[in-house]
Design a protein around this motif. Structure first.
Motif, PDB file in Angstrom:
ATOM      1  N   GLY A  14       0.916 -50.323 -40.920  1.00  0.00           N
ATOM      2  CA  GLY A  14       0.372 -49.658 -42.101  1.00  0.00           C
ATOM      3  C   GLY A  14      -1.136 -49.782 -42.141  1.00  0.00           C
ATOM      4  O   GLY A  14      -1.756 -50.372 -41.250  1.00  0.00           O
ATOM      5  N   ASN A  15      -1.712 -49.237 -43.191  1.00  0.00           N
ATOM      6  CA  ASN A  15      -3.164 -49.276 -43.354  1.00  0.00           C
ATOM      7  C   ASN A  15      -3.645 -50.715 -43.526  1.00  0.00           C
ATOM      8  O   ASN A  15      -3.126 -51.441 -44.369  1.00  0.00           O
ATOM      9  CB  ASN A  15      -3.592 -48.454 -44.570  1.00  0.00           C
ATOM     10  CG  ASN A  15      -3.375 -46.973 -44.358  1.00  0.00           C
ATOM     11  OD1 ASN A  15      -3.482 -46.484 -43.232  1.00  0.00           O
ATOM     12  ND2 ASN A  15      -3.060 -46.265 -45.422  1.00  0.00           N
ATOM     13  N   ASN A  16      -4.617 -51.095 -42.714  1.00  0.00           N
ATOM     14  CA  ASN A  16      -5.207 -52.433 -42.786  1.00  0.00           C
ATOM     15  C   ASN A  16      -4.141 -53.519 -42.869  1.00  0.00           C
ATOM     16  O   ASN A  16      -4.212 -54.431 -43.699  1.00  0.00           O
ATOM     17  CB  ASN A  16      -6.170 -52.526 -43.972  1.00  0.00           C
ATOM     18  CG  ASN A  16      -7.286 -51.522 -43.868  1.00  0.00           C
ATOM     19  OD1 ASN A  16      -7.977 -51.455 -42.857  1.00  0.00           O
ATOM     20  ND2 ASN A  16      -7.448 -50.700 -44.882  1.00  0.00           N
ATOM     21  N   ALA A  17      -3.144 -53.429 -42.000  1.00  0.00           N
ATOM     22  CA  ALA A  17      -1.967 -54.293 -42.066  1.00  0.00           C
ATOM     23  C   ALA A  17      -2.306 -55.778 -42.025  1.00  0.00           C
ATOM     24  O   ALA A  17      -1.722 -56.560 -42.778  1.00  0.00           O
ATOM     25  CB  ALA A  17      -0.985 -53.940 -40.944  1.00  0.00           C
ATOM     26  N   VAL A  18      -3.224 -56.175 -41.171  1.00  0.00           N
ATOM     27  CA  VAL A  18      -3.522 -57.604 -41.030  1.00  0.00           C
ATOM     28  C   VAL A  18      -4.105 -58.166 -42.322  1.00  0.00           C
ATOM     29  O   VAL A  18      -3.573 -59.125 -42.881  1.00  0.00           O
ATOM     30  CB  VAL A  18      -4.469 -57.867 -39.835  1.00  0.00           C
ATOM     31  CG1 VAL A  18      -4.910 -59.326 -39.792  1.00  0.00           C
ATOM     32  CG2 VAL A  18      -3.803 -57.469 -38.519  1.00  0.00           C
ATOM     33  N   SER A  19      -5.167 -57.575 -42.823  1.00  0.00           N
ATOM     34  CA  SER A  19      -5.819 -58.133 -44.012  1.00  0.00           C
ATOM     35  C   SER A  19      -4.962 -57.959 -45.263  1.00  0.00           C
ATOM     36  O   SER A  19      -4.900 -58.862 -46.104  1.00  0.00           O
ATOM     37  CB  SER A  19      -7.200 -57.516 -44.216  1.00  0.00           C
ATOM     38  OG  SER A  19      -7.114 -56.114 -44.380  1.00  0.00           O
ATOM     39  N   THR A  20      -4.280 -56.835 -45.397  1.00  0.00           N
ATOM     40  CA  THR A  20      -3.432 -56.624 -46.572  1.00  0.00           C
ATOM     41  C   THR A  20      -2.273 -57.610 -46.601  1.00  0.00           C
ATOM     42  O   THR A  20      -1.950 -58.185 -47.642  1.00  0.00           O
ATOM     43  CB  THR A  20      -2.917 -55.173 -46.610  1.00  0.00           C
ATOM     44  OG1 THR A  20      -4.037 -54.289 -46.619  1.00  0.00           O
ATOM     45  CG2 THR A  20      -2.059 -54.920 -47.831  1.00  0.00           C
ATOM     46  N   THR A  21      -1.661 -57.826 -45.444  1.00  0.00           N
ATOM     47  CA  THR A  21      -0.552 -58.776 -45.364  1.00  0.00           C
ATOM     48  C   THR A  21      -1.016 -60.179 -45.717  1.00  0.00           C
ATOM     49  O   THR A  21      -0.333 -60.901 -46.452  1.00  0.00           O
ATOM     50  CB  THR A  21       0.083 -58.736 -43.961  1.00  0.00           C
ATOM     51  OG1 THR A  21       0.611 -57.429 -43.755  1.00  0.00           O
ATOM     52  CG2 THR A  21       1.176 -59.762 -43.800  1.00  0.00           C
ATOM     53  N   ARG A  22      -2.167 -60.573 -45.215  1.00  0.00           N
ATOM     54  CA  ARG A  22      -2.690 -61.907 -45.531  1.00  0.00           C
ATOM     55  C   ARG A  22      -2.931 -62.066 -47.039  1.00  0.00           C
ATOM     56  O   ARG A  22      -2.647 -63.124 -47.608  1.00  0.00           O
ATOM     57  CB  ARG A  22      -3.990 -62.179 -44.761  1.00  0.00           C
ATOM     58  CG  ARG A  22      -3.854 -62.153 -43.244  1.00  0.00           C
ATOM     59  CD  ARG A  22      -3.068 -63.283 -42.675  1.00  0.00           C
ATOM     60  NE  ARG A  22      -3.719 -64.550 -42.918  1.00  0.00           N
ATOM     61  CZ  ARG A  22      -3.215 -65.724 -42.576  1.00  0.00           C
ATOM     62  NH1 ARG A  22      -2.053 -65.790 -41.958  1.00  0.00           N
ATOM     63  NH2 ARG A  22      -3.851 -66.838 -42.827  1.00  0.00           N
ATOM     64  N   LEU A  23      -3.421 -61.029 -47.682  1.00  0.00           N
ATOM     65  CA  LEU A  23      -3.599 -61.094 -49.139  1.00  0.00           C
ATOM     66  C   LEU A  23      -2.260 -61.217 -49.854  1.00  0.00           C
ATOM     67  O   LEU A  23      -2.129 -61.968 -50.822  1.00  0.00           O
ATOM     68  CB  LEU A  23      -4.327 -59.845 -49.640  1.00  0.00           C
ATOM     69  CG  LEU A  23      -5.817 -59.768 -49.366  1.00  0.00           C
ATOM     70  CD1 LEU A  23      -6.352 -58.389 -49.763  1.00  0.00           C
ATOM     71  CD2 LEU A  23      -6.569 -60.861 -50.108  1.00  0.00           C
ATOM     72  N   MET A  24      -1.273 -60.486 -49.367  1.00  0.00           N
ATOM     73  CA  MET A  24       0.044 -60.498 -50.009  1.00  0.00           C
ATOM     74  C   MET A  24       0.756 -61.839 -49.878  1.00  0.00           C
ATOM     75  O   MET A  24       1.502 -62.228 -50.766  1.00  0.00           O
ATOM     76  CB  MET A  24       0.931 -59.401 -49.419  1.00  0.00           C
ATOM     77  CG  MET A  24       0.506 -57.999 -49.805  1.00  0.00           C
ATOM     78  SD  MET A  24       1.511 -56.740 -48.988  1.00  0.00           S
ATOM     79  CE  MET A  24       3.110 -57.017 -49.770  1.00  0.00           C
ATOM     80  N   ILE A  25       0.515 -62.556 -48.762  1.00  0.00           N
ATOM     81  CA  ILE A  25       1.239 -63.819 -48.588  1.00  0.00           C
ATOM     82  C   ILE A  25       0.578 -64.973 -49.326  1.00  0.00           C
ATOM     83  O   ILE A  25       1.251 -65.909 -49.713  1.00  0.00           O
ATOM     84  CB  ILE A  25       1.477 -64.184 -47.103  1.00  0.00           C
ATOM     85  CG1 ILE A  25       0.180 -64.555 -46.389  1.00  0.00           C
ATOM     86  CG2 ILE A  25       2.215 -63.078 -46.392  1.00  0.00           C
ATOM     87  CD1 ILE A  25       0.405 -65.175 -45.023  1.00  0.00           C
ATOM     88  N   GLY A  26      -0.740 -64.923 -49.536  1.00  0.00           N
ATOM     89  CA  GLY A  26      -1.425 -66.005 -50.242  1.00  0.00           C
ATOM     90  C   GLY A  26      -1.904 -67.096 -49.298  1.00  0.00           C
ATOM     91  O   GLY A  26      -1.628 -67.075 -48.104  1.00  0.00           O
ATOM     92  N   VAL A  27      -2.593 -68.065 -49.845  1.00  0.00           N
ATOM     93  CA  VAL A  27      -3.177 -69.142 -49.049  1.00  0.00           C
ATOM     94  C   VAL A  27      -2.089 -70.046 -48.477  1.00  0.00           C
ATOM     95  O   VAL A  27      -0.965 -70.085 -48.973  1.00  0.00           O
ATOM     96  CB  VAL A  27      -4.207 -69.973 -49.854  1.00  0.00           C
ATOM     97  CG1 VAL A  27      -5.373 -69.103 -50.286  1.00  0.00           C
ATOM     98  CG2 VAL A  27      -3.556 -70.659 -51.036  1.00  0.00           C
TER      99      VAL A  27
END
Length: 134
Positions: A79-92
């Motif tokens: 998907g669009n910007n998959a790496v950064s978006t996924t990292r935001l969705m999972i949290g720290v």
């Protein structure tokens, strides 16, 4: 927006707690496509290869031990910007510090037992997905 692929792994704690479907649904609802999906059991050797970037860190053995402690579900998302978006969705990483609304914030219990792994770069995606999907 760049279309990318990334890897997520629902870790043994998420699999044991039957959270896989709820977690995958979040990514589908966000608009990601599932390109590959695999139920997988890490051997110690494959776990060491997967986490090799952390080999010199004091928590390396804990990571290897935990990820190989039970079944996981690995998924390649696109998907669009998959790496950064996924990292935001999972949290720290530390679930107890993750914001509510993130996967770790909503479901995680600790540092190693934090429900999910996601590649942190396109290069990590290539390396990590090769370990699981060959």
């Amino acid at each position: 927006m760049a279309v990318e692929q990334t890897l997520i792994v629902v870790k043994p704690d998420g699999f044991r707690r039957s959270l896989t479907g709820r977690i995958l649904a979040r990514f589908e609802e966000k608009g990601f496509s599932i390109k590959n999906l695999r139920h997988y059991n890490f051997t110690k050797d494959k776990a060491q290869e997967f986490y090799s970037v952390h080999k010199e860190k004091p928590f390396f053995n804990d990571l290897v031990s935990f990820i190989s402690s039970g079944p996981v579900v690995a998924c390649i998302l696109e998907g669009n910007n998959a790496v950064s978006t996924t990292r935001l969705m999972i949290g720290v990483t530390k679930s107890f510090e993750a914001a509510p609304g993130t996967i770790r914030g909503d479901f995680g219990l600790g540092f190693t037992d934090n429900i999910i792994h996601a590649s942190d770069s396109p290069e990590s995606f290539i390396k990590e997905s090769r370990v699981i999907f060959g």
